[in-house]
Design a protein around this motif. Structure first.
Motif, PDB file in Angstrom:
ATOM      1  N   ASP A 102       0.363  -1.651  -0.115  1.00  0.00           N
ATOM      2  CA  ASP A 102      -0.198  -0.567  -0.185  1.00  0.00           C
ATOM      3  C   ASP A 102       0.788   1.772   0.038  1.00  0.00           C
ATOM      4  OD1 ASP A 102      -2.480   1.468  -0.244  1.00  0.00           O
ATOM      5  OD2 ASP A 102      -2.378   0.748   2.194  1.00  0.00           O
ATOM      6  N   TYR A 103       0.239   2.146  -0.692  1.00  0.00           N
ATOM      7  CA  TYR A 103       0.741   3.132  -0.733  1.00  0.00           C
ATOM      8  C   TYR A 103       0.623   4.961  -0.571  1.00  0.00           C
ATOM      9  CZ  TYR A 103      -0.203   4.670  -5.668  1.00  0.00           C
ATOM     10  OH  TYR A 103      -0.857   4.670  -6.994  1.00  0.00           O
ATOM     11  N   ARG A 104       0.911   5.726  -0.231  1.00  0.00           N
ATOM     12  CA  ARG A 104       0.286   7.040  -1.005  1.00  0.00           C
ATOM     13  C   ARG A 104       1.402   8.281  -1.403  1.00  0.00           C
ATOM     14  NH1 ARG A 104      -3.203   4.418   0.866  1.00  0.00           N
ATOM     15  NH2 ARG A 104      -4.553   4.596   2.604  1.00  0.00           N
ATOM     16  N   ILE A 105       0.493   9.004  -2.516  1.00  0.00           N
ATOM     17  CA  ILE A 105       2.018  10.580  -3.149  1.00  0.00           C
ATOM     18  C   ILE A 105       2.233  11.296  -2.130  1.00  0.00           C
ATOM     19  CG2 ILE A 105       2.054  11.307  -5.107  1.00  0.00           C
ATOM     20  CD1 ILE A 105       1.319   9.247  -7.038  1.00  0.00           C
ATOM     21  N   ILE A 106       3.104  11.309  -1.632  1.00  0.00           N
ATOM     22  CA  ILE A 106       2.629  12.790  -0.407  1.00  0.00           C
ATOM     23  C   ILE A 106       3.406  13.976  -1.268  1.00  0.00           C
ATOM     24  CG2 ILE A 106       4.030  13.386   1.288  1.00  0.00           C
ATOM     25  CD1 ILE A 106       5.447  10.581   2.043  1.00  0.00           C
ATOM     26  N   GLU A 107       3.933  13.489  -1.996  1.00  0.00           N
ATOM     27  CA  GLU A 107       4.244  15.680  -2.892  1.00  0.00           C
ATOM     28  C   GLU A 107       5.281  14.752  -3.792  1.00  0.00           C
ATOM     29  OE1 GLU A 107       6.025  18.954  -1.834  1.00  0.00           O
ATOM     30  OE2 GLU A 107       6.940  17.571  -0.773  1.00  0.00           O
ATOM     31  N   VAL A 108       4.851  15.863  -5.219  1.00  0.00           N
ATOM     32  CA  VAL A 108       5.294  15.552  -6.315  1.00  0.00           C
ATOM     33  C   VAL A 108       5.862  17.130  -7.082  1.00  0.00           C
ATOM     34  CG1 VAL A 108       5.332  15.531  -8.896  1.00  0.00           C
ATOM     35  CG2 VAL A 108       3.712  14.300  -7.444  1.00  0.00           C
ATOM     36  N   ASN A 109       7.247  17.206  -6.857  1.00  0.00           N
ATOM     37  CA  ASN A 109       8.175  18.459  -6.983  1.00  0.00           C
ATOM     38  C   ASN A 109       8.232  18.972  -8.525  1.00  0.00           C
ATOM     39  OD1 ASN A 109       8.275  19.543  -4.220  1.00  0.00           O
ATOM     40  ND2 ASN A 109       9.731  18.072  -3.648  1.00  0.00           N
ATOM     41  N   ALA A 110       7.415  19.730  -8.745  1.00  0.00           N
ATOM     42  CA  ALA A 110       7.504  20.108 -10.225  1.00  0.00           C
ATOM     43  C   ALA A 110       8.867  20.875 -10.716  1.00  0.00           C
ATOM     44  CB  ALA A 110       6.185  20.417 -10.920  1.00  0.00           C
ATOM     45  N   ARG A 111      10.034  20.410 -10.088  1.00  0.00           N
ATOM     46  CA  ARG A 111      11.483  20.889 -10.614  1.00  0.00           C
ATOM     47  C   ARG A 111      12.288  19.985  -9.889  1.00  0.00           C
ATOM     48  NH1 ARG A 111      12.018  21.990  -4.907  1.00  0.00           N
ATOM     49  NH2 ARG A 111      11.036  22.684  -3.627  1.00  0.00           N
ATOM     50  N   LEU A 112      13.312  20.660 -10.171  1.00  0.00           N
ATOM     51  CA  LEU A 112      14.649  20.291  -9.416  1.00  0.00           C
ATOM     52  C   LEU A 112      14.662  21.037  -7.537  1.00  0.00           C
ATOM     53  CD1 LEU A 112      16.918  19.306 -11.176  1.00  0.00           C
ATOM     54  CD2 LEU A 112      15.761  20.932 -12.611  1.00  0.00           C
ATOM     55  N   SER A 113      14.535  20.134  -7.000  1.00  0.00           N
ATOM     56  CA  SER A 113      15.470  19.727  -5.747  1.00  0.00           C
ATOM     57  C   SER A 113      16.390  19.169  -5.155  1.00  0.00           C
ATOM     58  CB  SER A 113      14.215  18.736  -4.847  1.00  0.00           C
ATOM     59  OG  SER A 113      14.087  17.624  -5.718  1.00  0.00           O
ATOM     60  N   ARG A 114      16.836  19.593  -3.614  1.00  0.00           N
ATOM     61  CA  ARG A 114      17.811  19.025  -3.358  1.00  0.00           C
ATOM     62  C   ARG A 114      17.795  17.680  -3.696  1.00  0.00           C
ATOM     63  NH1 ARG A 114      14.482  19.406   0.142  1.00  0.00           N
ATOM     64  NH2 ARG A 114      15.074  22.078   1.400  1.00  0.00           N
ATOM     65  N   SER A 115      17.030  16.887  -3.608  1.00  0.00           N
ATOM     66  CA  SER A 115      17.789  15.710  -3.653  1.00  0.00           C
ATOM     67  C   SER A 115      17.940  15.182  -5.047  1.00  0.00           C
ATOM     68  CB  SER A 115      16.436  14.570  -3.999  1.00  0.00           C
ATOM     69  OG  SER A 115      16.020  14.946  -2.586  1.00  0.00           O
TER      70      SER A 115
END
Length: 550
Positions: free
Chosen positions: A293-306
């Motif tokens: 089971d999963y949930r999508i917490i966030e989608v960053n539509a940009r370059l991130s620190r990751s």
């Protein structure tokens, strides 16, 4: 392709990483610098706005024109009026640049001066940043998100929490580094947090709390022709509830099954295609460790620190490629910067482990809360590479610059957590990894630590493996000292002994040396520093050196 680009885009404005502040600044310098290099390679003039002089991207020669101004709509509007760029890159300066670009679009500045947002459209950015729109868009493809309610005032937030049931997670829209977000266990908590949040944000999302679930990230790239790849997936050492910038992060993931890995990869590609992101994005999941089971917490539509971590971990230049994709290139057009022969439409495969460890400077402040959570407090991070998780972890901890030789349970490293280890494990602080090691030293079991921290057992067993090797190193040192004292007392007996006795003793010594050679080799493979290995007598270490020579 190149001709059409040069016909339409001759000058591009790049919104930089912003001033020194947790959640922006130096951590986005890498992406902006790579974007400027990609544009320069295409012969496109570049204009950079960034008030931070302590960055690579503001160095002479990186951009054709650099403005040391705040990345705000007021100042950016003036630069646009003066420079008249054809294109605008929003995805390379973190949340600050993204928010600024959305504001310029809404007020009509971009339309007025004919500035085209390159790469991911503003509408898609709004869909990912507005928490209510985000949930609705993902529902369209059946992607699961935490049960949540978007609100715009404190009273509505309290009502939403009652409907969902405490504890709840409060996430602030358009926020830097998780600013203002956190767990609320009662009405008093949520009112205090939302009062602060609404002082600088128009919306918060009250969502169900998924405590103890794993946090997984995928870095995904898509071009305008719908070609998609996943460049890297990463796993947080800490469970959900600790901001990615506050947690130790491991790449590639270590505890996922093959089924879990491919399921999340497939969903990430479906999401980026449905949202219409062009370039790079970061998809963050919560994954139930007891099921798929999963949930999508966030989608960053940009370059991130990751993204910077993924780029350096894999050798795949995410920001450089994203800038090219924003200009209209396909993944099959862009040269692989490593091989210089193949193209960028490939997924890197790693035969090593990468660990990112955060660095805090909380001790510089009096009466500071050293507990870590969903709001970012770290001021930097280091990355290490090793053949195993243990080796990479110990290297990373040494390089944080806090005096740690690697994994250790020293009083100074554990800090105030020594007063109550159970409480320190239950309520994590910036010294959590050392508290875990100290608990193992004092005889705590992996299962007991797991129940309190919800850290995956695999990670805990690996740390216990390091501790067991350290104990053996200490025992070898004390045993060799005792052996030398015994041999001094028996030296006269040895000189008069029979050949059989001498041969027996030689076999025993060779057996001990073989054991110690294997132990030293294992210690080095687990990332132990020379300062720790010095427990083995120096003359024995000299005998083992051929093990590490090519």
């Amino acid at each position: 392709m190149i001709k059409s680009i040069h016909d339409t885009i001759k000058k591009v404005l790049v919104l930089g990483s912003g001033g020194l502040k947790i959640g922006q600044a130096g951590e986005f310098d890498y992406s902006g610098s790579q974007a400027l290099k990609a544009l320069r390679e295409e012969g496109i003039k570049t204009v950079l706005i960034n008030p931070n002089i302590a960055t690579i991207q503001t160095s002479e020669g990186m951009a054709d024109a650099t403005y040391f101004l705040p990345v705000t709509p007021e100042y950016v509007r003036q630069v646009i009026e003066k420079e008249r760029p054809n294109g605008l890159l929003l995805s390379f300066g973190g949340q600050t640049a993204l928010n600024c670009g959305v504001a310029l679009e809404r007020e009509g500045t971009l339309y007025k001066y004919g500035v085209k947002v390159l790469g991911t459209p503003v509408k898609t950015i709004e869909d990912t940043e507005d928490r209510e729109l985000f949930v609705e868009r993902l529902k369209e493809i059946g992607a699961l998100t935490p049960r949540s309610i978007a609100v715009t005032d404190t009273d509505a937030a309290a009502e939403a929490a009652e409907q969902i049931g405490y504890p709840v997670m409060v996430r602030v829209a358009y926020a830097l580094g998780g600013s203002g977000s956190g767990i609320c266990r009662n009405e008093g908590d949520i009112r205090r947090r939302c009062d602060r949040a609404f002082a600088h944000a128009p919306q918060v999302l009250v969502e169900e709390w998924l405590g103890g679930w794993k946090e997984i990230e995928y870095e995904v790239v898509r071009d305008k022709f719908d070609n998609c790849i996943t460049v890297c997936n990463m796993e947080n050492f800490d469970p959900l509830g600790i901001h990615t910038g506050e947690s130790i992060v491991v790449a590639p993931s270590q505890t996922l099954t093959d089924s879990e890995y491919h399921k999340l990869r497939r969903i990430a590609i479906e999401v980026i295609r449905h949202l219409g992101i062009v370039g790079e994005c970061n998809v963050q999941y919560a994954l139930d460790p007891a099921s798929e089971d999963y949930r999508i917490i966030e989608v960053n539509a940009r370059l991130s620190r990751s993204s910077a971590l993924a780029s350096k971990a894999t050798g795949y230049p995410l920001a450089f490629v994203a800038a090219k994709l924003a200009l209209g290139y396909s993944l099959t057009d862009i040269e692989n910067r490593i091989t210089r022969v193949t193209k960028s439409c490939f997924e890197p495969a790693l035969d090593y482990c990468v660990v990112k460890a955060p660095r805090w400077d909380l001790l510089k402040f009096k009466n500071v809360d050293v507990r870590i959570g969903s709001e970012m407090k770290s001021v930097g991070e280091v990355m290490s590479i090793g053949r195993s998780f243990e080796e990479a972890l110990q290297k990373a901890l040494r390089m944080t610059g806090i005096g740690a030789p690697g994994l250790a349970g020293d009083d100074g490293l554990c800090g105030s957590g020594l007063k109550n280890i159970r409480d320190a494990l239950l309520k994590p602080t910036d010294r959590r990894i050392f508290i875990v090691y100290r608990a193992l030293m004092e005889g705590w079991t992996v299962e007991r630590i797991h129940r309190l921290t919800r850290i995956d057992r695999w990670f805990l067993y690996k740390i216990a493996n390091v501790l067991e090797t350290e104990k053996q190193l200490r025992e070898i040192g004390s045993a060799e000292e005792r052996r030398e004292n015994t041999e001094d007392r028996r030296s006269s007996d040895t000189e008069g002994g029979t050949q059989r006795t001498q041969r027996k003793k030689k076999r025993e010594v060779n057996s001990v040396l073989t054991l110690e050679r294997e132990l030293l080799a294992r210690a080095k493979s687990l990332g132990f520093s020379d300062a720790v290995i010095e427990f083995i007598p120096y003359h024995l270490v000299l005998n083992f050196l051929p093990l590490f020579q090519p």
